[in-house]
Write a protein that holds these residues in place. Structure first.
Motif, short mmCIF file in Angstrom:
data_model
loop_
_atom_site.label_atom_id
_atom_site.label_comp_id
_atom_site.label_asym_id
_atom_site.label_seq_id
_atom_site.Cartn_x
_atom_site.Cartn_y
_atom_site.Cartn_z
N PRO A 53 -4.20 41.72 -43.63
CA PRO A 53 -4.13 40.10 -43.63
C PRO A 53 -3.85 39.85 -42.42
CG PRO A 53 -2.66 40.64 -45.62
CD PRO A 53 -3.48 42.31 -45.52
N ARG A 94 -12.57 40.80 -55.43
CA ARG A 94 -13.00 41.32 -53.81
C ARG A 94 -10.44 40.75 -52.79
NH1 ARG A 94 -14.75 36.60 -54.02
NH2 ARG A 94 -14.19 34.87 -52.27
N LEU A 95 -10.39 41.35 -51.97
CA LEU A 95 -9.55 40.87 -51.03
C LEU A 95 -9.41 40.09 -50.68
CD1 LEU A 95 -6.89 42.51 -50.82
CD2 LEU A 95 -7.72 43.23 -48.43
N LYS A 96 -8.33 38.96 -50.45
CA LYS A 96 -8.11 37.57 -50.07
C LYS A 96 -7.55 37.86 -48.71
CE LYS A 96 -6.02 32.96 -51.32
NZ LYS A 96 -5.81 32.04 -51.75
N GLU A 97 -8.24 37.24 -48.05
CA GLU A 97 -7.33 37.49 -46.84
C GLU A 97 -5.35 37.32 -46.33
OE1 GLU A 97 -9.27 34.35 -47.30
OE2 GLU A 97 -11.14 35.52 -46.79
N ASN A 98 -4.41 36.73 -47.52
CA ASN A 98 -3.24 36.74 -47.58
C ASN A 98 -2.92 38.73 -47.95
OD1 ASN A 98 -3.67 36.34 -50.22
ND2 ASN A 98 -2.28 34.52 -49.76
N LYS A 100 -3.78 39.27 -51.55
CA LYS A 100 -3.54 39.32 -52.65
C LYS A 100 -5.29 39.48 -52.74
CE LYS A 100 -0.83 35.53 -54.59
NZ LYS A 100 -0.60 33.55 -54.56
N TYR A 102 -8.72 38.78 -55.24
CA TYR A 102 -9.56 37.71 -56.29
C TYR A 102 -9.87 38.00 -57.79
CZ TYR A 102 -10.10 33.77 -53.03
OH TYR A 102 -9.86 33.23 -52.14
N CYS A 110 -9.34 33.29 -59.60
CA CYS A 110 -8.08 33.15 -58.36
C CYS A 110 -7.36 34.36 -58.13
CB CYS A 110 -7.05 33.01 -59.94
SG CYS A 110 -7.56 31.48 -61.36
N SER A 111 -6.14 34.25 -57.33
CA SER A 111 -5.90 35.06 -56.69
C SER A 111 -4.59 35.43 -57.24
CB SER A 111 -5.79 34.86 -55.08
OG SER A 111 -5.03 33.60 -55.36
#
Length: 132
Positions: A53, A94-98, A100, A102, A110-111
């Protein structure tokens, strides 16, 4: 001269591009337990470039651990609500920027924090018809 290997000598690393990982060490930009995503492997020094992140850095392969679930795996949320009823199955996307993850559920993308998810024994080899 380049080294050559017989196919029986080759082993696939569990860490490939897009693998979700954690780092065995930590510092302020990569706190303990933070999830990152493998971007590339540097063949010259054997390090993996991993996006976390707060930035992207090179890490020794021996210091990275694959997350217990990966894109294509199926999970359940340990809680439930009106959008994700109890028993719904979601697919890791996939990975969310923060940090979490997805998840594609029947009603939404949703994440979630990895700790709130339970891996199902049937791992991803194609959609379960979750999206209509």
């Amino acid at each position: 001269a380049e080294a050559s290997f017989a196919p029986s000598e080759l082993r696939r690393s569990p860490l490939q591009k897009d693998t979700l990982v954690t780092w065995t060490l930590h510092y302020e930009d990569v706190p303990k337990g933070t999830v990152g995503e493998v971007q590339t492997l540097n063949m010259k020094d054997g390090r993996m470039r991993v996006r976390f992140p707060k930035g992207t850095w090179n890490f020794r392969v021996s210091q990275l651990r694959p997350l217990r679930f990966q894109p294509g795996d199926y999970v359940q949320w340990k809680k439930h609500d009106e959008d994700i009823p109890e028993g719904d199955i979601g697919e890791v996307v996939r990975l969310k920027e923060n940090g979490k993850i997805y998840i594609q559920w029947p009603k939404c993308l949703c994440s979630f924090w990895p700790s709130s998810l339970k891996l199902l024994p049937a791992t991803g080899s194609g959609p379960l018809g979750l999206c209509g």
